[in-house]
Design an enzyme around this catalytic site. Structure first.
Site, PDB file in Angstrom:
ATOM      1  N   ASP A 486      13.557 -24.035  17.901  1.00 42.89           N
ATOM      2  CA  ASP A 486      13.183 -22.961  17.046  1.00 42.89           C
ATOM      3  C   ASP A 486      12.269 -21.614  17.171  1.00 42.89           C
ATOM      4  O   ASP A 486      10.654 -21.925  18.147  1.00 42.89           O
ATOM      5  CB  ASP A 486      13.325 -22.514  15.666  1.00 42.89           C
ATOM      6  CG  ASP A 486      13.770 -21.700  15.003  1.00 42.89           C
ATOM      7  OD1 ASP A 486      14.567 -20.972  14.917  1.00 42.89           O
ATOM      8  OD2 ASP A 486      13.550 -21.487  13.705  1.00 42.89           O
ATOM      9  N   GLU A 606       9.690  -5.240   8.652  1.00 35.75           N
ATOM     10  CA  GLU A 606       9.660  -3.350   8.186  1.00 35.75           C
ATOM     11  C   GLU A 606       8.523  -3.746   6.706  1.00 35.75           C
ATOM     12  O   GLU A 606       8.174  -2.615   6.578  1.00 35.75           O
ATOM     13  CB  GLU A 606      11.512  -3.886   7.386  1.00 35.75           C
ATOM     14  CG  GLU A 606      11.510  -2.530   7.063  1.00 35.75           C
ATOM     15  CD  GLU A 606      12.803  -2.268   6.400  1.00 35.75           C
ATOM     16  OE1 GLU A 606      13.755  -1.703   6.295  1.00 35.75           O
ATOM     17  OE2 GLU A 606      13.815  -3.501   5.843  1.00 35.75           O
ATOM     18  N   PHE A 647      21.008  -1.261  10.579  1.00 33.55           N
ATOM     19  CA  PHE A 647      20.512  -2.353  11.251  1.00 33.55           C
ATOM     20  C   PHE A 647      21.259  -3.245  12.571  1.00 33.55           C
ATOM     21  O   PHE A 647      21.633  -3.767  11.208  1.00 33.55           O
ATOM     22  CB  PHE A 647      18.907  -2.874  11.456  1.00 33.55           C
ATOM     23  CG  PHE A 647      18.207  -3.711  12.487  1.00 33.55           C
ATOM     24  CD1 PHE A 647      17.768  -2.719  14.113  1.00 33.55           C
ATOM     25  CD2 PHE A 647      18.623  -5.082  13.092  1.00 33.55           C
ATOM     26  CE1 PHE A 647      17.815  -3.219  15.316  1.00 33.55           C
ATOM     27  CE2 PHE A 647      17.882  -5.585  14.016  1.00 33.55           C
ATOM     28  CZ  PHE A 647      18.360  -4.881  15.387  1.00 33.55           C
TER      29      PHE A 647
END
Length: 1392
Positions: A486, A606, A647
């Protein structure tokens, strides 16, 4: 309906009793309708939902014994010994005491059962903790019509002693009461709700446990609560009817995600409203898709009858669904209706059943045991046939050896041969070593302990060591060829740091190199921060700046802001977009410090963007519904939020529409550079090119980039667009496509502002660890849920992708597009890039596997073309690829194949250059991967992937991760390791041969399902290259030596039959047969498995190429197995023939005048010879002599002597007929001990000498170098030179000694050492290349010595920084040696 409930839950008890997992409910393939405060149609509604109790353990109380016995008796050896145990109870064929055999088998099975039970108890404890977690549901008289009555859920009779009443607690289940059916319509919502309306201690709410939660329950969640099941969000405390959740337990991401409330239920903000609102929720069947959900909710009116009445249904999506395992954050309370429970939840649908894993060596042992069965059958058949032949002769002397019933006059020769066969089966039973499995379990327990106690793998921040959870897989750690990892939380810290930006073509942000020492680096950063603070203080008042943590450092931005020119306006526009274009939520963690503001966002990047704007002076204060309160350069400002265009992975951008205080409407946009650049208005070519150049430089540093733009809208244009946008949102058709079209229409003709560069901080040592694993021959595939651009950026940061790679990107929305891109990639690169896998011949001559024939991949394309022709169709994708391959002048790029990662900044339509002389990297999008994993495309996908050095799969679901691992396991036969940290990695971890969970600061679901738990990704280096390699070598050596010693013992019995006319007489006393494996030869194999060590720990990580021997199966194979068997065959014959011959030709006489050449004396001498030879042979195979092996050998021989002196004295006439008193005083006995030892071991020693001296392996070469360095250092310490001492002179002396003093070889020149390394890796191959790049070792040795004379060695802290060699400790005196080996391993590496 009650009868249906009864049948359903009665059928669930066998599953709970015997541990079979239920993959979804009985109606898993159909949609479900959940009724809240409404009576369901009884004729059509029969809910059969699983309980919310989960189980990841393999066993239950009742299934443990039968299931574990089944697991153990999958071993061929256990079945064989069980059969022999039954056989020994037949008097006609028994040769000894069956009770001893039964005791041995029982002990082995019991010990293994105890170990497995202990391991599984840890999983059961974790399940209990999760199932008994606290939950709060609506109760106190409220009835859930989707839940059966409590008495149907409670176990009955004796089952109460085993199970609790899981699911019976919590809310009340059953039909809807009349009082609840006739509720008045709820009063209109006035927006005023008491603060304690959702108080968990109120009378309306009921505290229960997760296991009692049922479909249809209304669950109350508070800030910090984990979600117990998949819930449809009904109401939330947020002013904008939203809820924030953290999903790190699911995907490892710590960023917050927003969940929305549908308008129909937004007013349900009190228990009274929840208890009176009648609705029906229709949901899709249980699905594995974490990021997709479809459903509807409608209000049921009038009679509360689900069959009629009510309004129009409102659509539900994934944004309205709270997934089990996520955690509510920054939300005072949220209420949801349970849609899926237990095995139907998305996270459990993605989690596979806990597998029963067996190591590769154990699986190969089963095949070797079968070969031993074949050998046993041959021995028994020969003994039976020859015994019957001799029995048929009247003049045989078999009667002297066989028992009375076998020589009965009425016995025929065939019957005698038949009985002899079964007697031989018992006599030769030791050829299959039953005690081997017990020894393996003990050895692997020690290996697990060593791994757990390794201080180099201790992670102090979380106080965690490496925890082995499956002890039987330690040898697999040394054979891993593919690692599936991952990304978020595994390779990265998921911490974003804003580094630089480009505004109107000018770059801001000073970077401090990381290669400085820590103190200098910190001083430089502190100096820049002080300069920023001083500059801000001169400009404006900025109480919100968090200077101590600021990462954007450049005072030039304030110089341009004060200049009040074009650049100042551009900077203001840039930071305004950062401060407003987001969905983050501000948070004041300490009320005493109201100026300290933190941000919670849906993505960490963000939050980093908004925090950087805050630190610069553009502060986002708070969000009040549709009002955005800000403070820009010390001035308060308010913006009205008109629309948020969120988004998505398809859009690759987000935008907000805001109204400024002067009434002007502005669209603010940020997104991927390729997307934003394509939407910029004309006339900005110079600015676009300058920004692209800056973003190119950012990307080369491994930073994540975004572009910013804005557009001023007319009022009329906005009103028109808003109408179309609202219509798209309300559409019940293809809503996503309509919304995307509306957004795309507005996000055009943007004014480009600039770009940002954010660093996704990697975990310590990740790049170095990946580079080391690549040198070890391990291929790393990253399977992540991130978008493609993010994954590529991280790939460059962590050395997975390099600038010299050709990146192949497969991104298609359908199967035909995926096929076309894969076929085109093959046509472009298959002839120039060979298969890199071991199965495909990627290991070269060293691996012993022939490379695949060039052009073999074309069969896939021909089969596809033939299939299309058979269907009467012509595959356009294939034809297009064929034409492209025929065009020899073709050099431009193709759709889906990129030149390298930097071309992501090139606008669409540009021609790209293909490079066929560089390594490949494959990037696959999630949509394309879905089709690539289908049966017809999987071979094609794998054909491309095995030619790539690195593979990145993006937007991958948990189930797809497991399917990728399964594809590589089954088609390549490679040993796979999966590593992850979130619950979405559980299925991948369980599917892999070895699963590793990261027990860092994230959730522990992956850890509980893993085989090994580590604190950081970098610990894989020590775990695999040191402990894994050692464990593999130790287990392989132990197993082979175990087979060898049993073959010697068994074949000794066989060869002796020549002298007793195949009467199946025991050569040894039966007590010696029983004690041979238990006492006399038990410790040396265990010592090999626990303490053997070919090289020091630091050698395994400094020279990672040594690991390739495990990948290529060079230490444990059928060829080596038969070599040991042949050795045992020869040594058994040597012992028997020498002993019998000596005693036959020159047997000494006893005092009575009789000779001693009887069976008991010969058998006693033979037993001593066999025990001595086998113990010394195993000692000769020991790679690292310490006190342990001699003690183990002496222990076995001493026990044999003790048995004869103690047991023989007690039972003088019974035990070997008193041979112990006679043989010890005979010179022939002592002569035979020496003679048989030399005759048996000399050939083996000569072979080892020749192989090491003339055909050394990489291990031999490194071993000689280490020995030479240390001996030279020892001599230098005894005789120091006259010149100044130090690392310089020591290094020269050590380097010079490396070529003079080496074991086995006595190499006298560099040239000879280079010549000796022509054939490393195997004795029989004359075209063998070693894993270490030593094709011309002599010149390099000379240059290395010169470098030692002229330069200092590498600093020790350089070689022990986190990641590089994983801080593996080594003596300070070995610093020059480590530097030398470092150069040896990295020879040809341009970085060295």
């Amino acid at each position: 309906m009650a009868a249906a409930h009864g049948r359903t839950h009665a059928a669930s008890w066998p599953r709970r009793l015997f541990g079979s997992k239920r993959r979804g409910s009985a109606d898993a393939g159909t949609e479900r309708t959940i009724y809240i405060n409404a009576r369901p149609p009884t004729a059509a509604h029969h809910p059969q939902y699983p309980a919310n109790q989960i189980r990841t353990a393999k066993y239950t109380v009742l299934s443990f014994v039968p299931k574990n016995l089944f697991e153990q008796f999958r071993r061929a050896a256990n079945i064989y010994f069980l059969f022999l145990l039954v056989l020994q109870f037949i008097p006609a064929v028994t040769t000894g005491m069956p009770g001893l055999s039964a005791l041995a088998l029982f002990t082995i099975v019991l010990l293994t059962m105890l170990k497995d039970g202990y391991e599984d108890s840890k999983r059961s404890a974790s399940d209990r903790e999760a199932n008994r977690a606290r939950a709060v549901v609506l109760g106190r008289g409220w009835v859930n019509v989707n839940k059966p009555p409590a008495h149907m859920l409670r176990p009955r009779g004796l089952l109460r002693l085993v199970f609790s009443d899981s699911g019976a607690g919590g809310s009340v289940g059953g039909p809807l009461p009349a009082s609840q059916q006739q509720q008045p319509p709820p009063p209109p919502y006035d927006g005023d709700v008491a603060e304690d309306a959702m108080d968990v201690d109120g009378d309306a709410w009921l505290a229960t446990e997760w296991r009692h939660v049922h479909v249809g329950d209304i669950v109350l969640l508070r800030d910090g609560d984990a979600v117990p099941a998949d819930l449809v969000l009904l109401a939330a405390s947020g002013a904008d009817d939203s809820c924030f959740v953290e999903t790190k337990n699911l995907d490892g991401e710590t960023n917050l995600k927003t969940k929305a409330v549908v308008p129909l239920t937004a007013h349900l903000r009190s228990p009274a409203r929840l208890g009176s609102f009648a609705c029906a929720i229709s949901a899709e069947p249980p699905s594995t898709q974490l990021y997709a959900f479809k459903g509807t909710i409608r209000q049921v009116g009038g009679s509360a009858d689900g069959g009629s009445g009510g309004g129009a249904p409102e659509p539900l999506g994934v944004d309205n669904l709270l997934l089990r395992g996520s955690v509510v954050r920054n939300t005072a309370w949220a209420v949801g209706a349970v849609a899926f429970t237990g095995d139907d939840t998305k996270i459990m649908m993605n989690a596979g059943e806990t597998p029963s894993k067996r190591s590769r060596i154990e699986r190969m042992m089963n095949r070797q045991v079968l070969t031993q069965f074949c050998l046993l059958f041959v021995l028994c058949m020969l003994s039976a046939v020859l015994g019957g032949v001799y029995y048929g002769r009247g003049a045989s002397f078999q009667a002297l050896f066989v028992v009375a019933f076998q020589t009965h006059a009425n016995r025929s020769a065939p019957l005698y041969g038949f009985l002899t066969f079964w007697t031989s089966l018992i006599l030769y039973q030791t050829v299959v070593p039953i005690s081997l499995y017990v020894t393996i379990e003990v050895v692997k327990s020690f290996q697990a302990y060593f791994i757990n106690q390794d201080a180099d793998m201790y992670y102090a921040p979380t106080d965690r060591r490496c925890v082995p959870k499956s002890w039987n897989l330690s040898d697999d750690l040394g054979q891993v060829e593919y690692i599936f990892s991952d990304k978020t939380g595994t390779l990265t810290q998921n911490v974003m740091v804003f580094r630089q930006c480009s505004i109107r073509g000018k770059v801001y942000g000073q970077l401090v190199p990381d290669d400085d020492d820590d103190e200098a680096h910190d001083d430089r950063v502190a100096s820049l921060r002080r300069a920023m603070d001083a500059r801000i203080a001169q400009f404006f008042d900025h109480p919100h700046r968090q200077g101590a943590a600021a990462s954007f450092l450049d005072t030039a931005v304030y110089d341009d802001l004060q200049a009040d020119g074009t650049q100042a306006r551009a900077a203001i526009e840039f930071f305004t977009v950062l401060a407003l274009c987001h969905t983050a939520v501000s948070h004041v963690p300490d009320a005493a410090q109201p100026h300290v503001i933190e941000y919670k966002a849906q993505s960490p990047d963000e939050a980093a963007l908004v925090a950087t704007a805050r630190d610069v002076g553009f502060v986002f204060l708070r969000r009040d519904r549709d009002r955005l309160a800000c403070r820009f350069l010390g001035h308060e400002q308010t913006y009205e939020l008109l629309a948020t265009l969120e988004f998505t992975s398809a859009r690759k951008r987000m935008s907000v529409v805001v109204r400024r205080a002067d009434g002007r409407i502005v669209l603010l946009c940020k997104g991927a550079d390729s997307v934003v650049m394509a939407r910029c208005r004309p006339g900005q070519e110079r600015l676009r090119q300058a920004t692209l150049d800056d973003l190119e430089r950012f990307a080369q540093r491994g930073l994540r980039t975004l572009c910013l733009g804005y557009r001023i809208l007319d009022e009329a244009e906005y009103v028109t667009w808003r109408a179309s946008y609202d219509a798209a949102l309300a559409s019940l058709g293809d809503r996503d496509a309509e919304v995307e079209a509306a957004c795309d229409a507005l996000e055009q003709r943007l004014q480009l502002v600039g770009g940002t560069a954010i660093e996704d901080k990697l975990q310590d040592g990740v790049p170095d660890t990946i580079a080391q694993l690549a040198l070890a021959g391990i291929k790393l595939w990253v399977l992540t849920g991130d978008k493609t651009e993010t994954a590529i950026n991280i790939g460059h940061s962590c050395n997975l992708l390099t600038a010299d790679m050709q990146t192949v990107v497969v991104a298609a929305a359908d199967a035909e597009g995926t096929r076309a891109q894969l076929e085109r990639a093959l046509l472009d690169f298959a002839d120039t890039h060979a298969d890199l896998s071991y199965a495909g011949g990627g290991g070269g001559a060293m691996a012993g596997v022939a490379p695949r024939k060039p052009g073999a991949w074309r069969r896939l394309l021909r089969r596809r073309a033939a299939a299309s022709a058979a269907d009467g169709l012509r595959d356009p994708a294939y034809e297009q690829a064929r034409r492209a391959a025929a065009d020899t002048s073709r050099r431009r790029g193709v759709r889906g194949v990129w030149d390298d990662v930097r071309t992501r900044n090139v606008p669409g339509g540009s021609r790209l250059r293909l490079r066929r002389d560089v390594p490949l990297a494959l990037v696959v999008d999630g949509a394309a991967l879905k089709h690539a994993l289908e049966a017809d495309l999987a071979p094609l996908f794998l054909e491309v992937a095995v030619r790539c050095r690195s593979v990145l799969c993006c937007r991958v679901s948990p189930l797809q991760k497991a399917l990728v691992v399964r594809l590589v396991k089954r088609h390549l036969g490679a040993l796979c390791l999966a590593v992850g940290d979130g619950a979405n990695d559980v299925s991948m971890i369980q599917e892999a041969d070895v699963g590793v969970g990261i027990s860092g600061e994230e959730g522990l679901q992956a850890v509980m399902a893993s085989d090994y738990a580590v604190g950081q990704f970098r610990f894989l280096q020590k775990l695999l290259l040191v402990h894994g390699r050692w464990s593999y070598l130790r287990i392989a050596s132990m197993v082979l030596n175990f087979f060898y010693k049993n073959v010697v013992f068994t074949l000794s019995l066989f060869w002796f039959q020549i002298y007793c006319q195949w009467s199946v007489a025991n050569f040894f006393d039966y007590a010696l047969v029983t004690l041979y494996n238990m006492l006399f030869t038990s410790l040396p194999p265990g010592a090999l498995g626990v303490f053997d060590q070919d090289l020091p720990a630091f050698a395994g990580v400094v020279v990672p190429q040594l690991y390739k021997r495990g990948i290529y199966k060079l230490e444990y194979s059928m060829a080596r197995f038969w070599t040991y068997v042949a050795d045992g065959l020869y040594q058994a014959a040597a012992v028997v023939f020498l002993v019998v011959y000596v005693y036959h030709t020159g047997a000494p006489a006893q005092r009575s005048g009789l000779d001693t050449a009887d069976k008991d004396d010969v058998g006693t001498v033979g037993a001593f010879c066999v025990v001595l030879v086998t113990n010394l042979y195993m000692g000769l195979n020991n790679r690292n002599w310490t006190w342990v092996m001699p003690v183990a050998q002496l222990f076995g021989v001493a026990l044999l002597l003790g048995v004869f002196f103690v047991y023989g004295a007690m039972f003088d006439d019974v035990f070997s007929a008193g041979a112990g008193r006679r043989v010890f005083v005979q010179p022939a006995f002592w002569l035979l001990l020496a003679l048989t030892t030399v005759v048996c071991l000399l050939p083996h020693y000569v072979v080892k000498f020749v192989r090491s001296a003339w055909y050394p392996t990489d291990t031999d070469v490194v071993h000689e170098i280490i020995a030479g360095f240390r001996r030279a250092a020892s001599k230098a310490a005894k005789h120091p030179p006259v010149a100044a001492a130090g690392p310089l002179n020591y290094g020269a002396a050590a380097a010079a000694g490396a070529r003079k003093e080496v074991p086995f070889g006595a190499v006298s020149s560099q040239h000879r050492m280079a010549r000796r390394h022509r054939h490393p890796g195997a004795v029989h191959s004359h075209a063998m290349d070693g894993a270490i790049p030593l094709h011309d070792l002599g010149p390099y040795l000379h240059s290395a010595q010169e470098s030692f004379r002229s330069t200092t060695v590498l600093a020790q802290d350089t070689l022990t920084r986190p990641g590089l060699y994983q801080g593996t400790r080594y003596p300070e005196s070995d610093a020059a040696l480590v530097h030398y080996l470092h150069g040896l391993a990295h020879m040809g590496d341009p970085l060295f």
